[in-house]
Motif scaffolding. Structure first.
Motif, PDB file in Angstrom:
ATOM      1  N   ILE A 251       0.852  -1.198   0.000  1.00 54.46           N
ATOM      2  CA  ILE A 251       0.000   0.000   0.000  1.00 54.46           C
ATOM      3  C   ILE A 251       0.881   1.238   0.000  1.00 54.46           C
ATOM      4  CG2 ILE A 251      -1.737   1.311   1.275  1.00 54.46           C
ATOM      5  CD1 ILE A 251      -2.683  -1.376   2.465  1.00 54.46           C
ATOM      6  N   LYS A 252       0.665   2.111  -0.967  1.00 60.85           N
ATOM      7  CA  LYS A 252       1.435   3.350  -1.056  1.00 60.85           C
ATOM      8  C   LYS A 252       0.775   4.443  -0.213  1.00 60.85           C
ATOM      9  CE  LYS A 252       2.743   2.545  -5.889  1.00 60.85           C
ATOM     10  NZ  LYS A 252       2.705   3.147  -7.242  1.00 60.85           N
ATOM     11  N   THR A 253       1.417   4.807   0.879  1.00 64.43           N
ATOM     12  CA  THR A 253       0.869   5.922   1.666  1.00 64.43           C
ATOM     13  C   THR A 253       0.990   7.232   0.891  1.00 64.43           C
ATOM     14  OG1 THR A 253       2.992   6.215   2.785  1.00 64.43           O
ATOM     15  CG2 THR A 253       1.363   4.830   3.886  1.00 64.43           C
ATOM     16  N   THR A 254       1.955   7.290  -0.041  1.00 62.44           N
ATOM     17  CA  THR A 254       2.128   8.505  -0.844  1.00 62.44           C
ATOM     18  C   THR A 254       0.963   8.737  -1.798  1.00 62.44           C
ATOM     19  OG1 THR A 254       3.467   7.189  -2.381  1.00 62.44           O
ATOM     20  CG2 THR A 254       4.649   8.516  -0.754  1.00 62.44           C
ATOM     21  N   GLU A 255       0.152   7.694  -2.013  1.00 65.55           N
ATOM     22  CA  GLU A 255      -0.994   7.818  -2.919  1.00 65.55           C
ATOM     23  C   GLU A 255      -2.322   7.928  -2.177  1.00 65.55           C
ATOM     24  OE1 GLU A 255      -1.068   8.089  -6.237  1.00 65.55           O
ATOM     25  OE2 GLU A 255       1.121   8.015  -6.430  1.00 65.55           O
TER      26      GLU A 255
ATOM     27  N   ALA B 297      10.019   8.207  -4.473  1.00 67.29           N
ATOM     28  CA  ALA B 297       9.032   8.406  -3.414  1.00 67.29           C
ATOM     29  C   ALA B 297       8.111   7.198  -3.300  1.00 67.29           C
ATOM     30  CB  ALA B 297       8.228   9.672  -3.676  1.00 67.29           C
ATOM     31  N   SER B 298       7.655   6.698  -4.444  1.00 62.16           N
ATOM     32  CA  SER B 298       6.729   5.570  -4.456  1.00 62.16           C
ATOM     33  C   SER B 298       7.407   4.267  -4.067  1.00 62.16           C
ATOM     34  CB  SER B 298       6.132   5.397  -5.860  1.00 62.16           C
ATOM     35  OG  SER B 298       7.136   5.007  -6.785  1.00 62.16           O
ATOM     36  N   GLY B 299       8.684   4.157  -4.421  1.00 59.16           N
ATOM     37  CA  GLY B 299       9.401   2.913  -4.192  1.00 59.16           C
ATOM     38  C   GLY B 299       9.084   1.851  -5.227  1.00 59.16           C
TER      39      GLY B 299
ATOM     40  N   THR C 229      24.314  -0.657  -2.386  1.00 63.08           N
ATOM     41  CA  THR C 229      23.071   0.015  -2.772  1.00 63.08           C
ATOM     42  C   THR C 229      22.321   0.545  -1.551  1.00 63.08           C
ATOM     43  OG1 THR C 229      21.853  -2.092  -2.734  1.00 63.08           O
ATOM     44  CG2 THR C 229      22.746  -1.371  -4.863  1.00 63.08           C
ATOM     45  N   GLY C 230      21.689   1.682  -1.758  1.00 62.52           N
ATOM     46  CA  GLY C 230      20.797   2.256  -0.761  1.00 62.52           C
ATOM     47  C   GLY C 230      19.611   2.856  -1.479  1.00 62.52           C
ATOM     48  N   CYS C 231      18.636   3.316  -0.737  1.00 64.26           N
ATOM     49  CA  CYS C 231      17.501   3.993  -1.389  1.00 64.26           C
ATOM     50  C   CYS C 231      16.874   4.992  -0.437  1.00 64.26           C
ATOM     51  CB  CYS C 231      16.459   2.985  -1.876  1.00 64.26           C
ATOM     52  SG  CYS C 231      15.403   2.289  -0.580  1.00 64.26           S
ATOM     53  N   ILE C 232      16.184   5.950  -1.024  1.00 68.72           N
ATOM     54  CA  ILE C 232      15.376   6.907  -0.258  1.00 68.72           C
ATOM     55  C   ILE C 232      13.970   6.816  -0.828  1.00 68.72           C
ATOM     56  CG2 ILE C 232      15.081   9.298   0.486  1.00 68.72           C
ATOM     57  CD1 ILE C 232      18.029   9.768  -0.361  1.00 68.72           C
ATOM     58  N   THR C 233      13.035   6.366  -0.013  1.00 74.94           N
ATOM     59  CA  THR C 233      11.654   6.224  -0.455  1.00 74.94           C
ATOM     60  C   THR C 233      10.725   6.672   0.656  1.00 74.94           C
ATOM     61  OG1 THR C 233      10.012   4.660  -1.307  1.00 74.94           O
ATOM     62  CG2 THR C 233      11.577   3.807   0.297  1.00 74.94           C
ATOM     63  N   CYS C 234       9.464   6.869   0.321  1.00 71.86           N
ATOM     64  CA  CYS C 234       8.516   7.371   1.322  1.00 71.86           C
ATOM     65  C   CYS C 234       7.355   6.401   1.546  1.00 71.86           C
ATOM     66  CB  CYS C 234       8.001   8.752   0.912  1.00 71.86           C
ATOM     67  SG  CYS C 234       9.309   9.987   0.904  1.00 71.86           S
ATOM     68  N   ASN C 235       7.577   5.151   1.177  1.00 72.62           N
ATOM     69  CA  ASN C 235       6.622   4.083   1.461  1.00 72.62           C
ATOM     70  C   ASN C 235       7.331   2.952   2.181  1.00 72.62           C
ATOM     71  OD1 ASN C 235       4.006   4.872   0.355  1.00 72.62           O
ATOM     72  ND2 ASN C 235       5.039   4.873  -1.627  1.00 72.62           N
ATOM     73  N   HIS C 236       6.632   2.303   3.089  1.00 71.37           N
ATOM     74  CA  HIS C 236       7.213   1.217   3.874  1.00 71.37           C
ATOM     75  C   HIS C 236       7.199  -0.091   3.095  1.00 71.37           C
ATOM     76  CE1 HIS C 236       8.442  -1.141   7.244  1.00 71.37           C
ATOM     77  NE2 HIS C 236       7.316  -1.845   7.240  1.00 71.37           N
ATOM     78  N   ASN C 237       8.328  -0.793   3.159  1.00 74.54           N
ATOM     79  CA  ASN C 237       8.413  -2.143   2.585  1.00 74.54           C
ATOM     80  C   ASN C 237       8.109  -2.167   1.090  1.00 74.54           C
ATOM     81  OD1 ASN C 237       9.139  -4.756   3.144  1.00 74.54           O
ATOM     82  ND2 ASN C 237       7.043  -5.458   3.411  1.00 74.54           N
TER      83      ASN C 237
ATOM     84  N   VAL D 296      -2.024  17.734  -1.700  1.00 71.05           N
ATOM     85  CA  VAL D 296      -2.733  17.415  -2.945  1.00 71.05           C
ATOM     86  C   VAL D 296      -2.488  15.929  -3.177  1.00 71.05           C
ATOM     87  CG1 VAL D 296      -2.870  17.827  -5.433  1.00 71.05           C
ATOM     88  CG2 VAL D 296      -2.395  19.734  -3.882  1.00 71.05           C
ATOM     89  N   THR D 297      -3.518  15.139  -3.171  1.00 69.77           N
ATOM     90  CA  THR D 297      -3.395  13.684  -3.216  1.00 69.77           C
ATOM     91  C   THR D 297      -2.428  13.217  -4.312  1.00 69.77           C
ATOM     92  OG1 THR D 297      -5.628  13.379  -2.339  1.00 69.77           O
ATOM     93  CG2 THR D 297      -4.660  11.510  -3.533  1.00 69.77           C
ATOM     94  N   GLY D 298      -1.423  12.461  -3.893  1.00 71.74           N
ATOM     95  CA  GLY D 298      -0.479  11.870  -4.835  1.00 71.74           C
ATOM     96  C   GLY D 298       0.626  12.788  -5.328  1.00 71.74           C
TER      97      GLY D 298
END
Length: 273
Positions: free
Chosen positions: A4-8, A138-140, A159-167, A187-189
């Motif tokens: 589930i994308k919390t960013t969406e 952001a979405s991952g 490797t590393g990453c920066i994302t805004c969704n868990h797992n 603003v949604t999304g």
């Protein structure tokens, strides 16, 4: 388990078009204030990645950021600031974006969906085991980024990453995932907002901490900065004056001679010992 994308997720605010300008700005700012708190929760993850990067860079490694859209642009901004700020070569920190340099200004359709190009872009820079690649999404879920990190893993590249969704799928292919969960956007999304701010903060932290660990800062000053404009020359003169307790004339002469704050200070120290 479904990802589930919390960013969406739907914004906590509705009927935005009915808000006054003051209400819009106040509510956007209210949401923005939650971002540093979200970043504070992942400092240990950032620390682990920075430590690994520094170790590799001391052995001649480089740092690559790779992303698409806003995420790609943020990586390029951070990378492009390292040479003027810390006096390092342009090849030391490199930002790559899906769609190439054209995409910095104008979106390139479906570039982020290409599962081959990310690794090709890295190969153009002769990527090696000493290097580190940080995927930014952001979405991952960005295929361009995920596939590039998969290839890095098979070639023993950190490797590393920066994302805004868990797992997220991106986190799962990253050796050092950094997940800054900022929640639904105003603003949604629109992940250029809180998610983008979170990514910018983390990028600032990574590059600045790495450069300080590599000795590119003295005290709290950018002594290796490039003297590329009058403002920076003036700042350099003030640094020399403060460090050596000399007049503005002497400081200017030293800077004109050595073209670098660190060299001016160390050369003066040696001469006057």
């Amino acid at each position: 388990m479904e990802f589930i994308k919390t960013t969406e997720q739907d914004s906590k605010y509705n009927h935005l078009e009915k808000m006054s300008v003051s209400e819009l700005l106040t509510n956007i700012n209210k949401e923005d204030q939650t971002v540093p708190l979200a970043v504070s929760k992942v400092i240990s993850q950032i620390e682990n990645l920075v430590t690994e990067i520094v170790s590799r860079m001391k052995n001649g490694g480089r740092l690559f950021y790779i992303g698409a859209g806003t995420s790609g642009r943020l990586g390029i901004v951070d990378a492009s600031e390292c040479p003027p700020t810390f006096g390092v070569p342009h090849e030391l920190v490199v930002g790559l974006i899906a769609g190439g340099d054209t995409a910095i200004r104008k979106a390139v359709e479906f570039a982020e969906d290409d599962t081959q190009q990310g690794w090709k872009d890295l190969q153009e820079h002769k990527i090696s085991e000493n290097d580190t690649v940080i995927g930014i999404a952001a979405s991952g879920t960005t295929p361009y980024v995920i596939s590039a990190l998969k290839q890095c893993n098979t070639h023993n590249i950190l490797t590393g990453c920066i994302t805004c969704n868990h797992n997220s799928p991106l986190s799962k292919v990253s050796q050092h995932p950094i997940e800054v969960i900022v929640g639904a956007e105003f603003v949604t999304g629109s992940s250029r907002m809180k998610a983008g701010t979170a990514q910018k903060l983390v990028l600032n932290m990574i590059s600045t901490a790495v450069m300080i660990q590599l000795g590119k800062v003295k005290g709290n000053k950018m002594v290796d900065m490039q003297l590329s404009n009058h403002k920076l020359v003036e700042r350099g003169v003030k640094m020399i004056m403060a460090e050596l307790q000399v007049s503005v004339e002497v400081a200017k002469d030293l800077l004109n001679k050595y073209k670098n704050v660190r060299k001016a200070i160390s050369s003066y120290d040696k001469k006057n010992k």
